[in-house]
Design a protein around this motif. Structure first.
Motif, PDB file in Angstrom:
ATOM      1  N   GLN A   1       0.824  -1.204   0.000  1.00 18.99           N
ATOM      2  CA  GLN A   1       0.000   0.000   0.000  1.00 18.99           C
ATOM      3  C   GLN A   1       0.855   1.250   0.000  1.00 18.99           C
ATOM      4  O   GLN A   1       0.552   2.209  -0.718  1.00 18.99           O
ATOM      5  CB  GLN A   1      -0.922   0.002   1.200  1.00 18.99           C
ATOM      6  CG  GLN A   1      -2.040  -1.007   1.129  1.00 18.99           C
ATOM      7  CD  GLN A   1      -2.982  -0.875   2.300  1.00 18.99           C
ATOM      8  OE1 GLN A   1      -2.559  -0.611   3.414  1.00 18.99           O
ATOM      9  NE2 GLN A   1      -4.255  -1.090   2.038  1.00 18.99           N
ATOM     10  N   VAL A   2       1.906   1.291   0.813  1.00 17.41           N
ATOM     11  CA  VAL A   2       2.807   2.423   0.896  1.00 17.41           C
ATOM     12  C   VAL A   2       4.178   1.993   0.396  1.00 17.41           C
ATOM     13  O   VAL A   2       4.724   0.989   0.852  1.00 17.41           O
ATOM     14  CB  VAL A   2       2.919   2.966   2.331  1.00 17.41           C
ATOM     15  CG1 VAL A   2       3.931   4.108   2.390  1.00 17.41           C
ATOM     16  CG2 VAL A   2       1.562   3.449   2.818  1.00 17.41           C
ATOM     17  N   GLN A   3       4.717   2.756  -0.529  1.00 15.36           N
ATOM     18  CA  GLN A   3       6.041   2.499  -1.062  1.00 15.36           C
ATOM     19  C   GLN A   3       6.947   3.686  -0.771  1.00 15.36           C
ATOM     20  O   GLN A   3       6.543   4.838  -0.950  1.00 15.36           O
ATOM     21  CB  GLN A   3       5.988   2.238  -2.561  1.00 15.36           C
ATOM     22  CG  GLN A   3       5.217   0.976  -2.926  1.00 15.36           C
ATOM     23  CD  GLN A   3       5.191   0.723  -4.413  1.00 15.36           C
ATOM     24  OE1 GLN A   3       5.552   1.569  -5.214  1.00 15.36           O
ATOM     25  NE2 GLN A   3       4.753  -0.471  -4.788  1.00 15.36           N
ATOM     26  N   LEU A   4       8.159   3.401  -0.326  1.00 21.34           N
ATOM     27  CA  LEU A   4       9.125   4.426   0.019  1.00 21.34           C
ATOM     28  C   LEU A   4      10.419   4.164  -0.735  1.00 21.34           C
ATOM     29  O   LEU A   4      10.898   3.029  -0.774  1.00 21.34           O
ATOM     30  CB  LEU A   4       9.407   4.418   1.525  1.00 21.34           C
ATOM     31  CG  LEU A   4       8.202   4.577   2.455  1.00 21.34           C
ATOM     32  CD1 LEU A   4       8.627   4.386   3.906  1.00 21.34           C
ATOM     33  CD2 LEU A   4       7.567   5.948   2.273  1.00 21.34           C
ATOM     34  N   VAL A   5      10.987   5.207  -1.313  1.00 16.42           N
ATOM     35  CA  VAL A   5      12.222   5.089  -2.064  1.00 16.42           C
ATOM     36  C   VAL A   5      13.174   6.190  -1.629  1.00 16.42           C
ATOM     37  O   VAL A   5      12.875   7.373  -1.801  1.00 16.42           O
ATOM     38  CB  VAL A   5      11.985   5.170  -3.581  1.00 16.42           C
ATOM     39  CG1 VAL A   5      13.310   5.032  -4.324  1.00 16.42           C
ATOM     40  CG2 VAL A   5      11.022   4.079  -4.032  1.00 16.42           C
ATOM     41  N   GLU A   6      14.326   5.792  -1.086  1.00 10.91           N
ATOM     42  CA  GLU A   6      15.345   6.747  -0.673  1.00 10.91           C
ATOM     43  C   GLU A   6      16.281   7.059  -1.835  1.00 10.91           C
ATOM     44  O   GLU A   6      16.509   6.215  -2.710  1.00 10.91           O
ATOM     45  CB  GLU A   6      16.175   6.194   0.493  1.00 10.91           C
ATOM     46  CG  GLU A   6      15.370   5.790   1.719  1.00 10.91           C
ATOM     47  CD  GLU A   6      15.000   4.320   1.720  1.00 10.91           C
ATOM     48  OE1 GLU A   6      14.716   3.790   2.808  1.00 10.91           O
ATOM     49  OE2 GLU A   6      14.995   3.689   0.632  1.00 10.91           O
ATOM     50  N   SER A  17      28.621  17.518   3.263  1.00  8.68           N
ATOM     51  CA  SER A  17      27.172  17.458   3.438  1.00  8.68           C
ATOM     52  C   SER A  17      26.518  16.622   2.359  1.00  8.68           C
ATOM     53  O   SER A  17      27.021  16.507   1.238  1.00  8.68           O
ATOM     54  CB  SER A  17      26.563  18.866   3.398  1.00  8.68           C
ATOM     55  OG  SER A  17      27.056  19.686   4.441  1.00  8.68           O
ATOM     56  N   LEU A  18      25.387  16.040   2.707  1.00  9.42           N
ATOM     57  CA  LEU A  18      24.525  15.334   1.781  1.00  9.42           C
ATOM     58  C   LEU A  18      23.085  15.609   2.166  1.00  9.42           C
ATOM     59  O   LEU A  18      22.791  15.857   3.337  1.00  9.42           O
ATOM     60  CB  LEU A  18      24.766  13.825   1.807  1.00  9.42           C
ATOM     61  CG  LEU A  18      26.012  13.250   1.149  1.00  9.42           C
ATOM     62  CD1 LEU A  18      26.105  11.757   1.454  1.00  9.42           C
ATOM     63  CD2 LEU A  18      25.980  13.487  -0.352  1.00  9.42           C
ATOM     64  N   ARG A  19      22.198  15.533   1.196  1.00  8.69           N
ATOM     65  CA  ARG A  19      20.776  15.594   1.478  1.00  8.69           C
ATOM     66  C   ARG A  19      20.108  14.346   0.931  1.00  8.69           C
ATOM     67  O   ARG A  19      20.146  14.087  -0.278  1.00  8.69           O
ATOM     68  CB  ARG A  19      20.119  16.838   0.878  1.00  8.69           C
ATOM     69  CG  ARG A  19      18.665  16.994   1.347  1.00  8.69           C
ATOM     70  CD  ARG A  19      17.991  18.244   0.836  1.00  8.69           C
ATOM     71  NE  ARG A  19      17.598  18.135  -0.561  1.00  8.69           N
ATOM     72  CZ  ARG A  19      16.712  18.925  -1.141  1.00  8.69           C
ATOM     73  NH1 ARG A  19      16.127  19.903  -0.443  1.00  8.69           N
ATOM     74  NH2 ARG A  19      16.426  18.767  -2.421  1.00  8.69           N
ATOM     75  N   LEU A  20      19.495  13.591   1.824  1.00  9.40           N
ATOM     76  CA  LEU A  20      18.746  12.417   1.438  1.00  9.40           C
ATOM     77  C   LEU A  20      17.293  12.783   1.203  1.00  9.40           C
ATOM     78  O   LEU A  20      16.736  13.648   1.879  1.00  9.40           O
ATOM     79  CB  LEU A  20      18.825  11.339   2.519  1.00  9.40           C
ATOM     80  CG  LEU A  20      20.217  10.894   2.961  1.00  9.40           C
ATOM     81  CD1 LEU A  20      20.106   9.767   3.984  1.00  9.40           C
ATOM     82  CD2 LEU A  20      21.060  10.466   1.772  1.00  9.40           C
ATOM     83  N   SER A  21      16.683  12.106   0.250  1.00 12.37           N
ATOM     84  CA  SER A  21      15.270  12.284  -0.032  1.00 12.37           C
ATOM     85  C   SER A  21      14.553  10.959   0.094  1.00 12.37           C
ATOM     86  O   SER A  21      15.130   9.896  -0.155  1.00 12.37           O
ATOM     87  CB  SER A  21      15.058  12.844  -1.443  1.00 12.37           C
ATOM     88  OG  SER A  21      15.644  14.116  -1.585  1.00 12.37           O
ATOM     89  N   CYS A  22      13.304  11.024   0.481  1.00 12.23           N
ATOM     90  CA  CYS A  22      12.454   9.848   0.566  1.00 12.23           C
ATOM     91  C   CYS A  22      11.149  10.165  -0.143  1.00 12.23           C
ATOM     92  O   CYS A  22      10.395  11.038   0.306  1.00 12.23           O
ATOM     93  CB  CYS A  22      12.204   9.471   2.024  1.00 12.23           C
ATOM     94  SG  CYS A  22      11.055   8.097   2.259  1.00 12.23           S
TER      95      CYS A  22
END
Length: 124
Positions: A1-6, A17-22
């Motif tokens: 039902q819920v899908q998450l992709v980093e 520095s880094l910025r992660l997204s989900c």
């Protein structure tokens, strides 16, 4: 039902520095709390940061306070983790997760859906 992709992981020098997204999608994506966890080789998955649905409450592990910032944009179904002043001990696979509650939480047992993770490697 819920899908998450980093996304957004990679190799960076200490102090960088880094910025992660989900990116989240699915039936229950809008009203939920979200969190970031990480797991280094041979270690347990540990809490990093969490943010409530409204975006006005955040929790952070002591090890990342002052360096990492969680945020979210519900209109875009995105959550972010801005990581500054990275240290070698931050090296791990980073996972985003969501729970069936609008509240933030540092407890991994509260989270139901998990992404597959993105690797962050910090070199000295």
């Amino acid at each position: 039902q819920v899908q998450l992709v980093e996304s957004g992981g990679g190799l960076v020098q200490a102090g960088g520095s880094l910025r992660l997204s989900c990116a989240a999608s699915g039936r229950t994506v809008f009203v939920n709390g979200m969190g970031w966890f990480r797991q280094a080789p041979g270690k347990e998955r540990e809490f990093v940061a969490s943010i409530n649905w409204g975006g006005d409450t955040t929790y952070y592990a002591d090890s990342v306070k002052g360096r990492f910032t969680a945020s979210r944009d519900n209109d875009k179904n995105l959550m972010y983790l801005q990581m500054n002043n990275l240290k070698t001990e931050d090296t791990a696979v980073y996972y985003c997760a969501t729970r069936p509650s609008p509240m933030a939480s540092s407890n991994r047992e509260h989270y139901e859906y998990w992404g597959l993770g993105t690797q962050v490697t910090v070199s000295s």
